[in-house]
Design an enzyme around this catalytic site. Structure first.
Site, PDB file in Angstrom:
ATOM      1  N   SER A  41       0.809  -1.219   0.000  1.00 13.55           N
ATOM      2  CA  SER A  41       0.000   0.000   0.000  1.00 13.55           C
ATOM      3  C   SER A  41       0.842   1.268   0.000  1.00 13.55           C
ATOM      4  O   SER A  41       0.396   2.318   0.479  1.00 13.55           O
ATOM      5  CB  SER A  41      -0.950   0.022   1.209  1.00 13.55           C
ATOM      6  N   SER A 109       2.940  -6.915   2.632  1.00 15.51           N
ATOM      7  CA  SER A 109       2.547  -5.826   3.529  1.00 15.51           C
ATOM      8  C   SER A 109       1.019  -5.751   3.650  1.00 15.51           C
ATOM      9  O   SER A 109       0.400  -6.672   4.183  1.00 15.51           O
ATOM     10  CB  SER A 109       3.162  -4.519   3.015  1.00 15.51           C
ATOM     11  N   PHE A 110       0.400  -4.681   3.168  1.00 14.25           N
ATOM     12  CA  PHE A 110      -1.057  -4.618   3.053  1.00 14.25           C
ATOM     13  C   PHE A 110      -1.594  -5.897   2.427  1.00 14.25           C
ATOM     14  O   PHE A 110      -2.580  -6.490   2.898  1.00 14.25           O
ATOM     15  CB  PHE A 110      -1.430  -3.390   2.202  1.00 14.25           C
ATOM     16  N   ASP A 231      13.512  -3.692   8.117  1.00 10.14           N
ATOM     17  CA  ASP A 231      12.179  -3.180   7.777  1.00 10.14           C
ATOM     18  C   ASP A 231      11.754  -2.135   8.817  1.00 10.14           C
ATOM     19  O   ASP A 231      11.662  -2.434  10.007  1.00 10.14           O
ATOM     20  CB  ASP A 231      11.179  -4.338   7.745  1.00 10.14           C
ATOM     21  N   HIS A 259      11.840  -3.129   3.683  1.00 13.29           N
ATOM     22  CA  HIS A 259      10.483  -3.607   3.446  1.00 13.29           C
ATOM     23  C   HIS A 259      10.335  -4.260   2.065  1.00 13.29           C
ATOM     24  O   HIS A 259       9.324  -4.898   1.809  1.00 13.29           O
ATOM     25  CB  HIS A 259       9.513  -2.434   3.586  1.00 13.29           C
TER      26      HIS A 259
END
Length: 283
Positions: A41, A109-110, A231, A259
């Site tokens: 995201s 992630s998202f 991260d 990340h």
């Protein structure tokens, strides 16, 4: 339902699948068992931007499908999204539209949070899953994630946002910064992004993407979790907690990596994911 190819002068634009009146832009390459890639995201993200270095390699062994989620890239906007079920339903309808019953999924992630929610809602439709720097649990929002979600379009703001995502800032070329900025500044991209993620209470976004721990603990699928040690966006202790909740999960940590495991450790990512989807967890 309609399926057509859009203008391909921009690499971010692939095919379009319309289900239930809403259009999903997606990429579909390779042959074999289907693998679904669900992006993160960050501002200006698209499936292509997230997975461009991985799709060609994974497509040597699998059919690789990477959609833009609603409110991102070149898929339709749903305005402010307050319930992750919107994206879970998007994936279910998208797979129905492609005639695919079961997939392996990579969630970034998202996308990791959405993948967990999809596994809980549709366990029979998932073979195996890879969760990379995943959301999915409630944790105190990190300063990096707060800054990324609070992005307002400018070249300098994009440069600063990308610094939170990468460990190696030499990867942040001016071409990359400019292309992500241009993608983020489109009104049809920024307005839904800001409406969903940019509000004052960004901690609520973390909670919105989280699934109940008892539901996560009930997941039976083999799961591989990947996390960059450097991260700044998703805290490592959240990922370790997720790995302890999932009963059939391995956790791989990557040195000198933020990340962007799929970018900063591209070769290791591609090799590890392909091997896992072929063979599963090994004794």
């Amino acid at each position: 339902m309609a399926d057509a190819t859009l203008d391909t002068t921009r690499p971010e634009i692939g095919k379009s699948l319309v289900v239930g009146g809403s259009s999903t832009n997606y990429h579909d390459v390779g042959e074999g068992d289907p693998v679904l890639l669900v992006h993160g995201s960050g501002p200006g993200v698209t499936a292509w931007a997230n997975w461009r270095l991985n799709m060609p390699i994974l497509a040597e062994d699998f059919r690789v499908i990477a959609p833009d989620m609603f409110g991102f890239g070149y898929s339709d906007s749903k305005g402010r999204i307050e319930d992750k079920q919107v994206w879970v339903d998007q994936l279910a309808g998208f797979l129905d539209g492609l005639g695919i019953d079961k997939v392996s999924i990579v969630g970034n992630s998202f996308g990791g949070g959405i993948t967990l929610a999809f596994m809980i809602a549709h366990p029979d439709r998932v073979e195996r899953a890879v969760l990379m720097g995943p959301a999915g649990l409630n944790f105190p929002i990190t300063p990096a994630l707060d800054k990324v979600w609070g992005y307002e379009p400018s070249v300098e703001a994009m440069r600063e946002s990308l610094k939170y995502l990468a460990w190696d800032h030499s990867r942040l070329t001016e071409d990359l910064i400019q292309s992500r900025y241009v993608a983020s500044a489109r009104p049809e991209a920024h307005e839904p992004y800001h409406a969903t993620f940019g509000g004052a209470d960004r901690q609520a976004n973390v909670a919105m993407l989280a699934s109940r721990e008892e539901d996560i603990a009930a997941i039976e699928h083999e799961t591989l979790i990947l996390h960059g040690i450097a991260d700044q966006v998703i805290p490592l202790d959240s990922t370790v907690r997720l790995a302890t909740l999932l009963k059939r999960a391995d956790l791989h940590l990557f040195a000198e990596c933020g990340h962007w495991v799929q970018i900063e450790r591209m070769a290791s990512f591609n090799r590890t994911v392909a091997e896992f989807f072929k063979s599963g967890l090994k004794a």
